[in-house]
Design a protein around this motif. Structure first.
Motif, mmCIF file in Angstrom:
data_model
loop_
_atom_site.group_PDB
_atom_site.id
_atom_site.type_symbol
_atom_site.label_atom_id
_atom_site.label_comp_id
_atom_site.label_asym_id
_atom_site.label_seq_id
_atom_site.Cartn_x
_atom_site.Cartn_y
_atom_site.Cartn_z
ATOM 1 N N ASP A 45 0.661 -1.099 -0.280
ATOM 2 C CA ASP A 45 -0.007 -0.025 0.065
ATOM 3 C C ASP A 45 0.831 1.457 0.217
ATOM 4 O OD1 ASP A 45 -3.027 1.053 2.004
ATOM 5 O OD2 ASP A 45 -2.009 1.900 0.249
ATOM 6 N N GLN A 46 2.085 1.535 0.661
ATOM 7 C CA GLN A 46 2.649 2.325 1.416
ATOM 8 C C GLN A 46 3.948 2.338 1.329
ATOM 9 O OE1 GLN A 46 -0.345 4.140 4.199
ATOM 10 N NE2 GLN A 46 -0.483 5.623 3.254
ATOM 11 N N PRO A 47 4.777 1.442 0.482
ATOM 12 C CA PRO A 47 5.514 1.482 1.076
ATOM 13 C C PRO A 47 6.802 2.440 1.998
ATOM 14 C CG PRO A 47 5.470 1.394 -0.879
ATOM 15 C CD PRO A 47 4.457 1.499 -1.532
ATOM 16 N N GLY A 48 7.491 1.396 2.854
ATOM 17 C CA GLY A 48 8.466 2.762 3.628
ATOM 18 C C GLY A 48 7.953 3.205 4.864
ATOM 19 N N ILE A 49 7.197 3.486 5.196
ATOM 20 C CA ILE A 49 5.703 3.759 5.921
ATOM 21 C C ILE A 49 5.919 2.806 6.958
ATOM 22 C CG2 ILE A 49 4.024 4.548 7.439
ATOM 23 C CD1 ILE A 49 3.837 6.382 4.880
ATOM 24 N N ASP A 50 6.221 1.860 8.448
ATOM 25 C CA ASP A 50 6.827 0.635 8.853
ATOM 26 C C ASP A 50 5.213 0.961 10.427
ATOM 27 O OD1 ASP A 50 7.980 1.864 10.295
ATOM 28 O OD2 ASP A 50 8.584 -0.330 10.303
ATOM 29 N N TYR A 51 5.631 2.650 10.782
ATOM 30 C CA TYR A 51 4.920 2.239 12.143
ATOM 31 C C TYR A 51 3.734 4.241 11.800
ATOM 32 C CZ TYR A 51 8.351 5.963 12.003
ATOM 33 O OH TYR A 51 9.230 6.736 12.220
ATOM 34 N N TYR A 52 3.016 3.855 12.651
ATOM 35 C CA TYR A 52 2.172 4.517 12.948
ATOM 36 C C TYR A 52 2.562 5.833 13.120
ATOM 37 C CZ TYR A 52 -2.975 6.833 14.262
ATOM 38 O OH TYR A 52 -3.607 7.297 14.146
ATOM 39 N N GLU A 53 2.297 7.202 13.622
ATOM 40 C CA GLU A 53 2.549 8.747 13.929
ATOM 41 C C GLU A 53 1.330 9.800 14.653
ATOM 42 O OE1 GLU A 53 4.974 10.640 11.055
ATOM 43 O OE2 GLU A 53 6.761 9.652 11.785
ATOM 44 N N ALA A 54 1.534 9.853 15.623
ATOM 45 C CA ALA A 54 0.574 10.807 16.109
ATOM 46 C C ALA A 54 1.418 12.795 16.059
ATOM 47 C CB ALA A 54 -0.099 10.117 17.224
ATOM 48 N N GLU A 55 0.137 13.174 15.858
ATOM 49 C CA GLU A 55 0.773 14.995 15.843
ATOM 50 C C GLU A 55 0.462 15.272 16.291
ATOM 51 O OE1 GLU A 55 -0.420 16.752 11.966
ATOM 52 O OE2 GLU A 55 1.196 16.356 10.918
ATOM 53 N N LEU A 56 0.990 16.185 17.552
ATOM 54 C CA LEU A 56 0.443 16.857 18.776
ATOM 55 C C LEU A 56 1.262 18.165 19.094
ATOM 56 C CD1 LEU A 56 0.579 14.734 21.989
ATOM 57 C CD2 LEU A 56 2.245 14.291 19.916
ATOM 58 N N THR A 57 0.637 19.068 19.486
ATOM 59 C CA THR A 57 1.399 20.230 19.353
ATOM 60 C C THR A 57 2.522 19.760 20.750
ATOM 61 O OG1 THR A 57 -0.391 21.127 21.056
ATOM 62 C CG2 THR A 57 -0.089 21.535 19.002
ATOM 63 N N VAL A 58 3.996 20.414 20.695
ATOM 64 C CA VAL A 58 4.051 21.270 21.997
ATOM 65 C C VAL A 58 3.885 21.112 22.969
ATOM 66 C CG1 VAL A 58 6.636 22.295 23.676
ATOM 67 C CG2 VAL A 58 6.164 21.784 20.869
ATOM 68 N N GLU A 59 2.053 21.367 22.918
ATOM 69 C CA GLU A 59 1.822 22.647 24.091
ATOM 70 C C GLU A 59 1.083 21.069 25.052
ATOM 71 O OE1 GLU A 59 -1.862 25.005 25.209
ATOM 72 O OE2 GLU A 59 -0.065 25.708 23.622
ATOM 73 N N GLU A 60 0.191 20.373 23.700
ATOM 74 C CA GLU A 60 -0.098 19.032 24.269
ATOM 75 C C GLU A 60 0.834 17.639 24.910
ATOM 76 O OE1 GLU A 60 -3.685 18.492 20.845
ATOM 77 O OE2 GLU A 60 -2.022 18.524 20.656
ATOM 78 N N LEU A 61 1.623 18.140 24.038
ATOM 79 C CA LEU A 61 2.907 17.194 24.732
ATOM 80 C C LEU A 61 3.066 17.161 25.827
ATOM 81 C CD1 LEU A 61 4.916 14.886 24.016
ATOM 82 C CD2 LEU A 61 6.541 16.667 23.188
ATOM 83 N N GLY A 62 3.824 19.112 26.754
ATOM 84 C CA GLY A 62 3.611 19.461 28.114
ATOM 85 C C GLY A 62 3.276 18.506 28.646
ATOM 86 N N GLN A 63 1.370 18.863 28.591
ATOM 87 C CA GLN A 63 0.926 18.593 29.621
ATOM 88 C C GLN A 63 0.707 17.290 29.958
ATOM 89 O OE1 GLN A 63 -3.183 19.565 27.952
ATOM 90 N NE2 GLN A 63 -2.445 21.226 27.515
#
Lengths: 455, 385
Positions: B106-124
């Motif tokens: 389907d999509q060669p080259g991607i073997d993991y799932y990535e989540a996107e979040l802001t630095v602020e969310e990460l900080g929390q």
């Protein structure tokens, strides 16, 4: 995008009747079919669950999120969604134009006919919509009784091996292969059958244990775990049963993806040409048809391959032969019997692989392409895993063997999957495979000792 | 025979997909939390302006199953005619791992799932259970700065609070209704009084003094680690506390107070005299932050490569600092090259005080545990003893 107006609905209803009439005139024999108009959210929800009403699990939520994102960004449009039941259920998007939905209806007609007449679907349950709802209710009850986390962890484990079911295995527990107390069959046993139901199922406690070593290596990992796991509770065995039954239902669709989509595309094209469309609609149809059958450089478009193969069969063997193909073939046999050197060249099929950061075409030999196609289609992309022994070393350990066909396992993933199996079996899990054609490789897992490799 | 039908139902209450999606997102968050140690020291975050989205790989949400090694076998593709062996049909980014998406090819080259979040969310997520340890109640100056704010108008009240303007206006309004728009014949009904609220502001004063070794012996790695730590510490303090002052001191053989920006960007060179920083910190406390009314938290990050002749002085000054502080944190960054304990760590550890907390960092992933050691629940346990 606006929803269909009542006038458009009436127009669509007339179109559906017309499509059906043309279809039956041309020889299609579909199930009675019910169309339901739904909003996009419901459409991609059904798409990500495989069917409406299936049980809750985060993997479905993950699929849903992917579908939703693709849809929100306008990258994908689910063209058709049709459920193999009798009557057949199909879903139409309420933001589609009348012409788009007419095309979908014609396509669905092809699927409905395929479900009703292809041999591989003969054994599927046609009441699956009810079944999955009941299954979902049971799982919900288990969540209430045993906690959501507990059920989720169990489902995580069961779903990791859901592909390993045997379509042709009986739903009943296997009879004991050999038990010391087994009675020899006698000619008039049938007459006394009423008597047997009164007997306890396991008169002797030992047979259950001895049956943990299957007479023949068993393909149905889920059934084996359901029947013989040393640790699962009854409700857990039920969850295994649910996942297995739903997977058995989906297997024929995996086995016939190319043929089924090809058949539906062939018929939507033929039927649409018979309809009385305006010039604008003709143009819109041509555009949609081209989009559906767009070949992709990186992955196989099953619509395109199936459609082109059926056109080729029609050219070489005549239209009547098409109906025979739709009745008896699946993807593997279709490729084996009908993919020719000329067709591989004409469709410009090739093999490619990753070299550094580039994807490079490495082979155009038609037989090599055919072999890879067979390896990728019809469920062959799942390695065959056989249960050799459920009482390995006399210690109730589970010994599995990967049936080697020259293709290596992804060992990282295999190890993670073995952890899931441990959750279901509760004893050390073994997996025999090969590192290459010559060297045997045995993996084992137990949480106390971690993963081990034995050569 | 009735063989086809078409319906449209109300699906507005249908939201199973959304519920399972929420569960999936929750699992994403859990997965991120498990990987915080790796994420916290991610260079792209530390050097970002704090606004951008962070992409976090999540391997635990992979749906593992038995599959063939995706890198061992070619995939089937379809050209538009005339393709040849050797043609390049696409590229995969260099950062992407091997493998494919869920569907084979389907999509060669991607073997993991990535989540996107802001630095602020990460900080929390990072700061969830962090707090300044050892805030001593008795010295917590609840500066009840009582401001009086008039917030409402009523018909009754003490005459001292009479709102004359409004009272006159009400009187004229009433007269005007009777056709005589002028001031006079004041009645009780015209009276308007101001009422007020007491605004009590509680301020727990705390100051964090961030000291960093910027001498020549601090290599790229050491500087990076100190900054990563301070980056999250500053974000943590700003997110959690309204009234925490942060002072920055950079030192080599001499110490000086610097701005936040200088602290995070400037490099220096030369030898190391940690005592210079401690001296400056003490002076700062002396002049501006009376321990009677301030909770004081000095932190010092260094590679520990201090001038040996300076160590005795360091210890004396550190003892004075600890006496005036709620917690003194010392982080020493030792990357493989030294096996022996540094002289500065050795010196400080001779001070026997539960208020001295030290960590040794030898790898990027140690930054998160260091944060937790200084500010996490574990630190509070220690402080209570």
């Amino acid at each position: 995008m606006s929803k269909m107006t009542p006038a458009q609905l009436a127009q669509l209803e007339a179109r559906i009747a017309e499509v059906w009439e043309v279809g039956s005139r041309l020889g299609l024999r579909p199930f009675p079919t019910h169309f339901e108009i739904v909003p996009a959210t419901v459409m991609y929800e059904i798409g990500s669950y495989g069917m409406p009403g299936r049980f809750s699990h985060w993997t479905h939520g993950k699929a849903y999120q992917v579908q939703k994102t693709l849809y929100d960004y306008g990258l994908s449009k689910i063209y058709e969604l049709v459920i193999n039941t009798n009557p057949c259920h199909a879903f139409l998007l309420d933001t589609n134009t009348v012409l788009q939905n007419t095309l979908v209806v014609a396509h669905v007609l092809g699927h409905s006919d395929f479900f009703a007449n292809n041999a591989y679907f003969a054994r599927t349950s046609r009441r699956m919509l009810d079944t999955v709802s009941l299954n979902a209710e049971r799982i919900e009850r288990y969540e209430f009784e045993h906690g959501e986390t507990e059920v989720e962890r169990l489902l995580d484990a069961v779903l990791s091996i859901q592909e390993h079911v045997d379509l042709y295995a009986s739903d009943e527990e296997d009879e004991p292969a050999e038990t010391p107390t087994a009675r020899q069959p006698k000619p008039y046993d049938d007459l006394w059958r009423y008597d047997r139901s009164a007997e306890p199922r396991n008169p002797d406690p030992s047979p259950r244990r001895s049956r943990r070593r299957p007479a023949e290596p068993a393909r149905d990992l889920l059934a084996f775990i359901r029947d013989h796991s040393p640790i699962l509770d009854d409700w857990e065995r039920d969850v295994v049963s649910i996942v297995r039954a739903e997977m058995q239902y989906f297997i024929p669709q995996i086995q016939t993806k190319v043929l089924n989509e090809g058949w539906a595309s062939y018929w939507h094209a033929r039927i649409m040409r018979e309809l009385d469309l305006s010039a604008d609609e003709h143009l819109e149809f041509a555009r949609l048809h081209a989009a559906i059958l767009q070949p992709s450089p990186r992955r196989l478009n099953p619509y395109y391959l199936g459609y082109q193969m059926l056109l080729d069969i029609e050219r070489r063997h005549g239209e009547r032969h098409l109906f025979e193909v739709r009745e008896v073939e699946n993807d593997i046999s279709l490729i084996r019997n009908y993919l020719t050197r000329e067709l591989v060249d004409e469709l410009d099929l090739y093999l490619y692989e990753r070299q550094g950061d580039e994807l490079v075409i490495v082979d155009k030999d038609w037989e090599a392409v055919r072999e890879r196609l067979i390896g990728e289609l019809g469920g062959n992309q799942t390695p065959v895993i056989l249960v050799e022994d459920g009482d390995y070393e006399g210690n109730l350990e589970l010994y599995l063997r990967h049936s080697w066909d020259g293709r290596k396992l992804d060992l990282d993933w295999a190890e993670k999957t073995m952890e899931h199996i441990y959750r279901l079996w509760g004893r050390r899990v073994w997996l025999e495979t090969r590192a290459d054609d010559e060297s045997r490789l045995v993996l084992s897992y137990h949480p106390r000792e971690g993963h081990k490799q034995h050569r | 025979m009735f063989s086809i039908s078409l319906t449209r139902d109300d699906w507005s209450l249908h939201r199973k997909g959304a519920i399972d999606q929420a569960r999936h997102m929750q699992k994403v968050k859990e997965a991120i939390k498990q990987n915080l140690a790796d994420i916290v020291s991610e260079q792209s975050i530390i050097t970002s302006d704090g606004k951008k989205l962070v992409r976090v790989p999540i391997r635990t949400l992979e749906e593992y199953r038995f599959r063939f090694d995706p890198n061992s076998y070619p995939q089937v593709g379809q050209g538009e005619g005339g393709s040849k062996v050797g043609d390049v049909i696409g590229r995969v980014g260099p950062g992407q791992g091997p493998g494919q998406g869920k569907q084979a090819g389907d999509q060669p080259g991607i073997d993991y799932y990535e989540a996107e979040l802001t630095v602020e969310e990460l900080g929390q997520l990072i700061f969830e259970d962090l707090e300044l340890p050892n805030l001593e109640e008795k010295r917590l100056r609840e500066l009840e700065s009582e401001a009086v704010r008039f917030t409402d108008i009523r018909k009754h009240g003490p005459f001292a609070n009479l709102d004359k303007k409004r009272t006159i206006r009400e009187n004229i309004k009433r007269n005007a209704k009777r056709g005589n728009p002028r001031f006079g014949e004041l009645k009780n009904d015209d009276l308007r009084f101001k009422t007020w609220e007491r605004d009590v502001k509680r301020e727990s004063n705390a100051v964090v003094i961030a000291m960093m070794d910027v001498s020549g012996s601090m290599g790229t790695f050491e500087k990076y680690i100190s900054r990563a730590f301070y980056y999250w510490m500053v974000r943590f303090l700003r997110t959690r506390y309204d009234h925490v002052e942060i002072r920055f001191i950079a030192h080599h053989t001499e110490a000086k107070e610097v701005t936040e920006e200088e602290f995070f960007t400037r490099g220096e060179s030369g030898g190391t005299r940690a005592s210079s920083a401690y001296q400056l910190a003490l002076q700062m406390i002396e002049e501006r932050f009376d321990p009677e009314s301030w909770n004081i938290y000095p932190f010092h990050f260094s590679d520990g490569d201090n001038w040996p002749s300076d160590n005795d002085l360091c210890r004396r000054l550190a003892e004075q600092l600890i006496e005036r502080s709620n917690q003194f944190g010392y982080g020493e960054i030792r990357q493989g090259r030294y096996t022996y304990q540094s002289t500065l760590m050795h010196t400080l550890e001779r001070i026997n005080s539960p208020k001295l907390v030290t960590v040794t960092i030898s790898d990027k992933v140690d930054v998160y545990p260091a944060l937790r050691r200084f500010f996490g629940p574990e630190a509070r346990e220690v402080a209570r003893v």
